[in-house]
Enzyme design. Sequence first.
Site, short mmCIF file in Angstrom:
data_model
loop_
_atom_site.label_atom_id
_atom_site.label_comp_id
_atom_site.label_asym_id
_atom_site.label_seq_id
_atom_site.Cartn_x
_atom_site.Cartn_y
_atom_site.Cartn_z
N SER A 146 2.56 1.09 3.94
CA SER A 146 3.00 1.26 5.33
C SER A 146 3.86 2.51 5.36
O SER A 146 4.40 2.93 4.33
CB SER A 146 3.83 0.03 5.70
OG SER A 146 4.79 0.34 6.69
N TYR A 160 10.55 -6.18 3.98
CA TYR A 160 9.12 -5.83 4.07
C TYR A 160 8.90 -4.42 3.51
O TYR A 160 7.99 -4.18 2.71
CB TYR A 160 8.70 -5.91 5.53
CG TYR A 160 7.36 -5.31 5.87
CD1 TYR A 160 6.19 -6.05 5.75
CD2 TYR A 160 7.25 -3.99 6.35
CE1 TYR A 160 4.95 -5.50 6.09
CE2 TYR A 160 6.03 -3.44 6.69
CZ TYR A 160 4.88 -4.20 6.56
OH TYR A 160 3.67 -3.66 6.89
N LYS A 164 6.58 -2.88 0.43
CA LYS A 164 5.56 -1.85 0.62
C LYS A 164 5.83 -0.62 -0.26
O LYS A 164 4.89 0.09 -0.64
CB LYS A 164 5.50 -1.46 2.10
CG LYS A 164 4.94 -2.59 2.99
CD LYS A 164 3.50 -2.88 2.63
CE LYS A 164 2.90 -4.03 3.40
NZ LYS A 164 1.48 -4.26 3.09
N1 LIG Z 1 0.21 -3.22 12.14
C1 LIG Z 1 0.93 -2.23 11.70
O1 LIG Z 1 1.57 -1.50 12.48
C2 LIG Z 1 1.00 -1.92 10.23
C3 LIG Z 1 1.75 -0.81 9.85
C4 LIG Z 1 1.82 -0.49 8.51
C5 LIG Z 1 1.18 -1.27 7.57
N2 LIG Z 1 0.47 -2.37 7.97
C6 LIG Z 1 -0.18 -3.15 6.92
O2 LIG Z 1 -1.56 -3.28 7.22
C7 LIG Z 1 -2.04 -4.53 6.69
C8 LIG Z 1 -2.72 -5.32 7.78
O3 LIG Z 1 -1.77 -5.59 8.80
P1 LIG Z 1 -2.15 -6.12 10.25
O4 LIG Z 1 -1.41 -5.27 11.21
O5 LIG Z 1 -3.61 -6.27 10.38
O6 LIG Z 1 -1.43 -7.53 10.22
P2 LIG Z 1 -1.89 -8.95 10.79
O7 LIG Z 1 -0.66 -9.77 10.84
O8 LIG Z 1 -2.68 -8.74 12.05
O9 LIG Z 1 -2.87 -9.48 9.66
C9 LIG Z 1 -2.42 -9.91 8.40
C10 LIG Z 1 -3.36 -11.01 7.94
O10 LIG Z 1 -2.95 -11.45 6.64
C11 LIG Z 1 -3.12 -12.86 6.59
N3 LIG Z 1 -2.23 -13.44 5.57
C12 LIG Z 1 -0.89 -13.52 5.60
N4 LIG Z 1 -0.42 -14.16 4.53
C13 LIG Z 1 -1.50 -14.50 3.78
C14 LIG Z 1 -1.68 -15.20 2.55
N5 LIG Z 1 -0.63 -15.70 1.88
N6 LIG Z 1 -2.93 -15.36 2.07
C15 LIG Z 1 -4.00 -14.87 2.74
N7 LIG Z 1 -3.90 -14.22 3.92
C16 LIG Z 1 -2.67 -14.04 4.44
C17 LIG Z 1 -2.73 -13.33 7.99
O11 LIG Z 1 -3.25 -14.62 8.28
C18 LIG Z 1 -3.32 -12.24 8.87
O12 LIG Z 1 -4.62 -12.56 9.33
C19 LIG Z 1 -0.82 -5.23 6.10
O13 LIG Z 1 -0.77 -5.03 4.71
C20 LIG Z 1 0.36 -4.54 6.78
O14 LIG Z 1 1.52 -4.62 6.01
C21 LIG Z 1 0.36 -2.71 9.27
#
Ligand SMILES: NC(=O)c1ccc[n+]([C@@H]2O[C@H](COP(=O)([O-])OP(=O)(O)OC[C@H]3O[C@@H](n4cnc5c(N)ncnc54)[C@H](O)[C@@H]3O)[C@@H](O)[C@H]2O)c1
Length: 255
Positions: A146, A160, A164
């Site tokens: 991230s 968090y 990361k």
């Molecule tokens: N959305 C953002 O702005 C953003 C920014 C930077 C990084 N990210 C990273 O991108 C990736 C995807 O994020 P997103 O925005 O799609 O988030 P999201 O919350 O929409 O999706 C995350 C998914 O992970 C699943 N999950 C959580 N814990 C779990 C576990 N123990 N076992 C199996 N599945 C599990 C959840 O059920 C969910 O469907 C993540 O690694 C997040 O840290 C997101």
Amino acid sequence: MSWNTAAGLDGKGVVVTGAAGGIGRAVVEGFAAAGAHVCAVDVRQEAVEEVVASLGEGHLAVASDLTDLGGHEALLRCALDTFGSFGVLVHSAAVLRRRYDIDDVSEEDWDIQLDVNLKATFFLNRAAARLFREQGRGGRIINFTSQSWWTGGFGGAVAYAASKGGIVTMSRGLARTLAPYDITVNTVAPGFVDTPMLVAGVPEQQLEEWRRMVPLGNRFTTPEEVAAPVLFLASDLASHITSTTINVTGGQLVY
Ligand SMILES: NC(=O)c1ccc[n+]([C@@H]2O[C@H](COP(=O)([O-])OP(=O)(O)OC[C@H]3O[C@@H](n4cnc5c(N)ncnc54)[C@H](O)[C@@H]3O)[C@@H](O)[C@H]2O)c1
């Protein structure tokens, strides 16, 4: 060498975790459109089954909590057995617990974010590498960090962000360790992406401030814009790229 941007993905077995999430779903759809067979993994069973049902034949939904480290091998082997090959792991599952005051961060908050985001990543990566080596055809691992690995995070995300940061460091170590087996390990660093993780519980005024921080269009990145470099890293076009972190922040993060 093929210049097709999806080169090497047709017929490949791909495991995507966090597949029911905003970004994970777009990644699954991208690979399916490129002709890959996707094993979509998420802790939310109904949601991940719905994602796979929308794709048509040739894909698999698996409900699994990745904090169950002992279940990783069986999970990946299931993909191998079903598709006959397993060549790509995209690990997107993560949790974010916003605590705007660091005095409110509990030990449980710390543990769950480090367990899901960092510890499970190491063990899942290692299990994937073992299966890649068993098949003898190399492999691709794409982990999710991230912008917070660099900035320290926004909106009560200190623990968090620490998890990361660990993803980048660990992925670099794994990249060097696994290169002799033709296994690449890269990370993708999204900025502000329009998904439940970003927006849940955040006041609109704060979201608007974050949009204004993004030079490319003063808007959030879409999940598809994050999925695109993931597919690139899994394709033949990225055969000699390992240990990199791709910045997908619309210019918010400059380094
Ligand atoms: N959305 C953002 O702005 C953003 C920014 C930077 C990084 N990210 C990273 O991108 C990736 C995807 O994020 P997103 O925005 O799609 O988030 P999201 O919350 O929409 O999706 C995350 C998914 O992970 C699943 N999950 C959580 N814990 C779990 C576990 N123990 N076992 C199996 N599945 C599990 C959840 O059920 C969910 O469907 C993540 O690694 C997040 O840290 C997101």
